[in-house]
Design a protein around this motif. Structure first.
Motif, PDB file in Angstrom:
ATOM      1  N   THR A 127       0.846  -1.189   0.000  1.00 55.14           N
ATOM      2  CA  THR A 127       0.000   0.000   0.000  1.00 55.14           C
ATOM      3  C   THR A 127       0.883   1.240   0.000  1.00 55.14           C
ATOM      4  O   THR A 127       1.874   1.324   0.721  1.00 55.14           O
TER       5      THR A 127
ATOM      6  N   SER B 124      -4.905   6.124  -2.287  1.00 56.80           N
ATOM      7  CA  SER B 124      -5.255   6.169  -3.702  1.00 56.80           C
ATOM      8  C   SER B 124      -4.257   5.455  -4.599  1.00 56.80           C
ATOM      9  O   SER B 124      -4.337   5.566  -5.819  1.00 56.80           O
ATOM     10  N   MET B 125      -3.291   4.738  -4.029  1.00 57.99           N
ATOM     11  CA  MET B 125      -2.340   4.021  -4.878  1.00 57.99           C
ATOM     12  C   MET B 125      -1.792   2.812  -4.137  1.00 57.99           C
ATOM     13  O   MET B 125      -1.747   2.770  -2.912  1.00 57.99           O
ATOM     14  N   ASP B 126      -1.408   1.810  -4.917  1.00 52.03           N
ATOM     15  CA  ASP B 126      -0.792   0.613  -4.359  1.00 52.03           C
ATOM     16  C   ASP B 126       0.039  -0.057  -5.437  1.00 52.03           C
ATOM     17  O   ASP B 126       0.049   0.364  -6.599  1.00 52.03           O
ATOM     18  N   ALA B 127       0.727  -1.110  -5.064  1.00 54.31           N
ATOM     19  CA  ALA B 127       1.590  -1.828  -6.001  1.00 54.31           C
ATOM     20  C   ALA B 127       1.640  -3.293  -5.612  1.00 54.31           C
ATOM     21  O   ALA B 127       1.383  -3.667  -4.462  1.00 54.31           O
TER      22      ALA B 127
ATOM     23  N   PHE C 288       1.799  -1.222 -10.704  1.00 49.73           N
ATOM     24  CA  PHE C 288       1.514  -0.011  -9.942  1.00 49.73           C
ATOM     25  C   PHE C 288       0.161   0.534 -10.362  1.00 49.73           C
ATOM     26  O   PHE C 288      -0.134   0.635 -11.559  1.00 49.73           O
ATOM     27  N   ARG C 289      -0.691   0.881  -9.382  1.00 50.86           N
ATOM     28  CA  ARG C 289      -2.028   1.400  -9.645  1.00 50.86           C
ATOM     29  C   ARG C 289      -2.232   2.688  -8.858  1.00 50.86           C
ATOM     30  O   ARG C 289      -1.792   2.781  -7.715  1.00 50.86           O
ATOM     31  N   TYR C 290      -2.910   3.633  -9.482  1.00 53.88           N
ATOM     32  CA  TYR C 290      -3.286   4.836  -8.752  1.00 53.88           C
ATOM     33  C   TYR C 290      -4.616   5.337  -9.277  1.00 53.88           C
ATOM     34  O   TYR C 290      -5.007   5.088 -10.418  1.00 53.88           O
TER      35      TYR C 290
ATOM     36  N   ALA D 146      -6.315   9.000  -8.499  1.00 54.35           N
ATOM     37  CA  ALA D 146      -6.499  10.273  -7.813  1.00 54.35           C
ATOM     38  C   ALA D 146      -7.930  10.763  -7.937  1.00 54.35           C
ATOM     39  O   ALA D 146      -8.449  11.440  -7.053  1.00 54.35           O
TER      40      ALA D 146
ATOM     41  N   LYS E 252      -6.206   8.428 -13.354  1.00 52.56           N
ATOM     42  CA  LYS E 252      -5.920   7.089 -12.847  1.00 52.56           C
ATOM     43  C   LYS E 252      -5.003   6.380 -13.825  1.00 52.56           C
ATOM     44  O   LYS E 252      -4.834   6.810 -14.971  1.00 52.56           O
TER      45      LYS E 252
END
Length: 756
Positions: free
Chosen positions: A224, A228-231, A249-251, A253, A258
């Protein structure tokens, strides 16, 4: 949690405030809600500094309730002892025990002959002695864990040196999996998640075996990076090939800002050089693969920018043509990537067999009537790049497009629209017939919609202006240098609509509306000698147009009144379309006919049908028919019965007939070396056999080659807290047998075997 921090204040205050005889008390406390205490008797031993509650002790503090036969509190040491039918209830957990000894300040204590129940995971932890080491941690020398309810669970895990942290992980040593009380699987160590919230940690490992890769082990780690983002990072060990490392990687905002980014790679110990000893590491129909550095980078991102601008990014860059076939499934595989991008970003990537991958970046500015965009598109030819051969793929670096939607011209009945743009086309390698260069175009249009009785007429006239500056392999060719032209065009639509409403007395509808909309479209564009002008795409396709199209749309919609709002359903929709190519009908030269062999002014007849007579029954059909060869050229048919989840049966038939193959056979000509024709049938069945057993069947057959593409059967047995599944799948490239068990709340164990 089993003992919350509120329990500390609860016991301290209630035990300091005991009353003799049967008592009920509500004690106000600074900064917290009142503590409610009931017991058969309450006593205080001032000499020992001990407060005692006896008989049916119930202490409540907000969402925490403690039940016990006897509670003793030592004021000086700050410890509480509860014995006899001890039961503690909180929002997240429950504990029951013969006795509990607890230290208030440190929130540490001992639970004797106790059970801890974690509600969010339906996890039961039982042990003779459980040690509580703080707010969220438990340890024990011996323990029994299960997610099954009842005194005799269907499965349980026993182990030693148990250590569990809520919102973290649990570990145990010398672990034995029992089913029905019988030991079946032993492991010297077990790690399992005990997470209620989103949190960094190891995910369940994946173990398998295949003839191509040998023994495989995949270990993902979830990280985490904020709200608003994680990997996710992972290692993929392959006994025969090497170790692959990857990251995702995901985000997000906002819904308009995104992205998803993936990267992975490894050094492959095997190659496909065309020799028999390496034949197991290639794929039929693809070039040899001699590279050992293998990778795949892909990304999609949307970004809202200041000033009303927005940007999009699409990246798809793979090392070789076999990579996406090699790594189709699993974490980071093509299937997961494709479905994840479609779900999260709303757009997907090319099929894994496509050897030209699109990479694009664009910036768009939109207002009420105008849209402008600047983009760069690189179509990566994987085979040409990896094989180091000539690459004639057309690129667009960059492209500018502008458009204005239809707007009324003052107080006149006229409407104006416009589109245009400039593009720089580039090829790494040119040939005698393939060129690159720059192109600019503009297409203004004027509309004058009007009605005549029940008919709507929508004519428009436009002038397409084109300018080119072309680079060719030989500067002496006619297309080299600058050129320009202006092409007039005209289109008009004539349509009407009529309907009828039928009253019904059936159970599925109260009323049915049948609506029919015929549309006649005439399209004309001046015919130019297109050999004198460059052609990059449909914008500068100057072959001319003179055609008439009749289209008939039909809609059957039902209405059913309910207690709330009426329910509408499109029971039947259909489309029929036929185009008459007047330009082709007037052509006298065979070389000017569309296929170069026969004159065919009537384009293939098109039909489309969707029939939904019930909520769990659907039939769809679309296809084209050739008037001249009297046969179906394309057909897609599908029947769906049931729904997901639940029982569901689907069967579909797909056919594509290469028009040239049809013409060659009709004229008795020799067949070409290959045609783009295909025909297949696909059936799938998901069937529940009672309450606990699910059957899954899948079958696909190539009807042209008379060979099976996929044959698969799967069987799943589901109990309340575990499931057992097995699947056999045979395809043209592989045979795979999978057997696995999933323990609810603790993930699964599965084994895959691929025979050579």
């Amino acid at each position: 949690m089993v003992f919350s921090y509120r329990f500390t204040g609860l016991l301290l205050l209630c035990l300091l405030s005991l009353f003799p005889a049967v008592a009920i008390a509500a004690l106000p406390t600074p900064g917290s809600a009142p503590v409610n205490i009931t017991a058969d008797s309450l006593a205080h031993d001032s000499a020992k500094g001990v407060y005692i509650a006896e008989g049916n002790v119930v202490i409540t503090d907000g969402a925490v309730t403690l039940h016990a036969d006897h509670v003793t509190y030592h004021l000086e040491q700050g410890t509480a002892e509860a014995t006899g039918h001890v039961n503690l209830l909180s929002e997240d957990e429950e504990i029951s025990a013969d006795s509990v000894s607890y230290t208030m300040d440190s929130q540490e204590g001992t639970i004797t002959n106790g059970t801890v129940f974690i509600k969010s995971r339906n996890l039961w932890i039982r042990g003779e002695t459980l040690e509580k080491r703080g707010e969220n941690r438990y340890t024990a020398d011996r323990v029994r864990i299960t997610t099954c309810d009842g005194e005799d669970p269907a499965w349980a895990i026993t182990g030693r040196k148990f250590d569990l942290t809520i919102e973290g992980y649990g570990t145990a040593r010398h672990v034995m999996l029992e089913t029905g009380g019988v030991p079946v699987v032993y492991t010297p160590f077990l790690l399992f998640p005990v997470k209620i919230k989103r949190q960094t940690g190891l995910l369940a490992p994946i173990l398998s075996y295949s003839s191509r890769k040998g023994f495989e082990a995949i270990q993902p780690l979830f990280i985490t990076l904020g709200d608003s983002m994680d990997a996710t990072v992972y290692t993929h060990y392959m006994d025969k090939r090497g170790t692959k490392a990857g990251a995702e990687f995901r985000y997000m905002a906002s819904p308009l800002s995104k992205g998803l980014f993936f990267a992975e790679g490894f050094n492959d110990r095997q190659i496909d050089d065309g020799t028999s000893e390496n034949s197991d590491f290639g794929y039929s129909g693809t070039p040899n693969r001699t590279n050992t550095d293998r990778y795949w980078f892909r990304a999609k991102a949307d970004q809202k920018l200041p000033g009303g601008f927005s940007a999009k990014l699409d990246i798809d860059w793979v090392s070789d043509q076999d990579y996406l076939r090699e790594f189709k499934e699993g974490p980071g595989g093509f299937t997961d990537t494709q479905s994840g991008m479609e779900e999260f970003m709303g757009r997907t990537i090319e099929d894994r067999t496509d050897t030209v991958r699109t990479n694009k970046v664009s910036v768009v500015k939109s207002t009420h009537a105008f849209t402008a965009s600047m983009s760069g598109i690189w179509n990566d030819n994987v085979v040409a790049r990896s094989q180091d051969t000539n690459d004639t793929t057309l690129q667009q670096l960059p492209t500018l497009t502008v458009s204005q939607s239809r707007s009324t011209l003052g107080k006149t009945p006229l409407q104006f629209a416009m589109e245009g743009g400039a593009a720089s086309f580039y090829r790494q390698d040119l040939t005698s017939t393939l060129y690159d260069g720059e192109r600019t175009y503009i297409l203004p249009k004027v509309y004058m919609p009007f009605t005549v009785g029940a008919f709507s007429v929508d004519p428009n006239v436009g002038l397409r202006g084109l300018w080119w500056d072309i680079n060719t392999l030989n500067d002496a060719t006619p297309l080299s240098g600058t050129n320009s032209t202006a092409v007039p065009e005209f289109t008009t639509d004539i349509s009407t609509e009529f309907y009828r409403i039928f009253e019904t007395e059936s159970g599925w509808a109260d009323k049915v509306r049948h609506r029919i909309k015929p549309t006649l479209t005439y399209a004309w564009q001046e015919h130019l000698n297109d050999t004198l002008y460059p052609t990059f795409d449909t914008v500068d396709d100057l072959d001319g147009k003179n055609q008439l199209t009749l289209k008939l749309n039909s809609f059957l919609t039902s209405k059913k009144e309910t207690e709330n709002l009426p329910v509408y359903r499109d029971v039947l929709t259909g489309t029929l379309s036929q185009t008459w190519d007047i330009q082709e009908d007037r052509e006298t030269q065979q070389a000017d006919w569309r296929n170069g062999l026969t004159k065919q002014p009537f384009r293939p007849f098109y039909a489309e049908l969707a029939f939904h007579p019930a909520s769990q029954l659907a039939f769809t059909l679309d296809g084209t028919w050739s008037w001249y060869e009297s046969e179906i050229l394309t057909q897609n048919t599908s029947l769906v019965i049931g729904s997901i989840p639940g029982n569901r049966f689907t069967v579909s038939h797909r056919k594509k007939r290469d028009p040239l193959e049809s013409i060659h056979q009709h004229l008795g000509m020799a067949a070409a070396a290959s045609y783009e024709s295909s025909e297949s049938v696909v059936t799938k069945l998901d069937l529940g056999l009672g309450q606990s057993v699910d059957l899954n069947l899948e079958y696909e057959r190539d009807l042209l080659e008379n060979e099976d593409i996929i044959k698969a059967v799967g069987l799943t047995y589901k109990a309340s807290c575990w499931s057992l599944f097995t699947r056999f799948e045979e395809s043209t490239d592989d045979t795979k047998i999978t057997v696995g068990v999933e323990l609810t709340g603790l993930g699964g164990f599965d084994s895959s075997y691929k025979p050579d």
